[in-house]
Design an enzyme around this catalytic site. Structure first.
Site, short mmCIF file in Angstrom:
data_model
loop_
_atom_site.label_atom_id
_atom_site.label_comp_id
_atom_site.label_asym_id
_atom_site.label_seq_id
_atom_site.Cartn_x
_atom_site.Cartn_y
_atom_site.Cartn_z
N GLU A 147 27.24 167.37 49.01
CA GLU A 147 27.19 166.22 48.39
C GLU A 147 25.77 166.01 48.00
O GLU A 147 24.93 166.00 48.98
CB GLU A 147 27.93 164.95 49.12
CG GLU A 147 27.55 163.46 48.60
CD GLU A 147 28.31 162.61 49.27
OE1 GLU A 147 29.10 162.84 50.18
OE2 GLU A 147 27.93 161.47 49.44
N GLU A 152 21.58 155.98 45.38
CA GLU A 152 22.38 154.76 46.15
C GLU A 152 21.44 153.45 46.14
O GLU A 152 20.37 153.62 46.58
CB GLU A 152 22.75 155.21 47.24
CG GLU A 152 23.64 156.58 47.11
CD GLU A 152 24.23 156.89 48.52
OE1 GLU A 152 25.54 156.69 49.23
OE2 GLU A 152 23.72 157.50 49.37
#
Length: 266
Positions: A147, A152
């Protein structure tokens, strides 16, 4: 935006498996990059040859509070932007709704510069993300698929974004991460360009034109799972272990506006 934690083939270049092509009327990055896929979100409706939806309200391994829908109320095109809207409303078994879009099965790439120009939402408990997962997640699971979290943000940190990788032995709260901090204002105030430049044995993170993190295969000191195709995800989560829950200061609806997503390769 890890699959099961706090923020979810052969090596060598691989082109997209679907999507649009051509060159938008905007400058391209300098150097050796060639545009191989993009979505400028300038149509009337979302291009379903580029994007599909994750739906459901199961917490997504992070104790999230939203129900991801495929409704236009939660994801639509408006004035040349993709708008992902998090809403406070009962739906399914949840008190909030939002959207989680992905290119899985439609576009996947090995190596390149992956970038998006985004204006994120604001507020306690909001968790917008622009990220990638390995195409082989159904076969090997997470974090074995790998990932890459390109951007974010959690609402209680309005001036901070995070870039992270997760893989076997460095997943969940042990992900390899770094933060980029604005010197003034909040990321929700305006658009910013978030990007990674991903090669065989390294990944570099950028906000606008500033490089703020580099992770290499040797620095991970564990299995490097970033030499196969990955697909792109965009979503706005509500609540969860990392951001915490919305409170009385959080206003809804909140929107993440995406001007474009582009993939370049050498």
């Amino acid at each position: 935006m890890a699959v099961c934690s706090t923020l979810a083939c052969r090596a060598g270049p691989q082109g997209p498996t679907g999507g649009t092509g051509g060159t938008p009327n905007t400058p391209q990055p300098p150097g050796p990059w060639r545009l191989v896929w993009h979505d400028e979100f300038d149509g009337a409706v979302l291009d379903t040859t580029n994007w599909t939806w994750d739906t459901g309200g199961n917490g997504w391994g992070n104790a999230e509070l939203e129900y991801y829908t495929n409704r236009v109320e939660n994801a639509h095109l408006e004035n040349g932007y993709l708008v992902i809207a998090a809403r406070q409303e009962p739906f399914g078994n949840r008190a909030y709704t939002s959207a989680r879009l992905k290119t899985q099965g439609l576009g996947q790439w090995t190596f390149g510069r992956i970038e998006a120009r985004i204006q994120i939402p604001r507020g306690q408990g909001l968790w917008p993300a622009f990220w990638m997962l390995g195409y082989n997640i159904a076969e090997v699971g997470w974090p074995g698929c790998g990932e890459m979290d390109i951007m974010e943000n959690i609402g209680k940190e309005p001036a901070t974004v995070h870039g992270t990788v997760h893989g076997p032995g460095y997943s969940g709260s042990n992900g390899i991460t770094s933060a980029y901090n604005l010197t003034s204002g909040a990321f929700a105030d305006t658009f910013h360009v978030f990007a990674i430049e991903w090669q065989l044995d390294s990944i570099r993170w950028y906000v606008d034109s500033t490089l703020y993190q580099t992770v290499t295969a040797s620095s991970v000191r564990a299995q490097w799972v970033f030499n196969h195709p990955f697909f792109i995800l965009l979503n706005v989560a509500v609540g969860g272990y990392w951001p915490g829950n919305p409170d009385s200061t959080t206003l809804f609806p909140q929107t993440m506006r995406v001007d474009y997503v582009r993939v370049y390769q050498r």
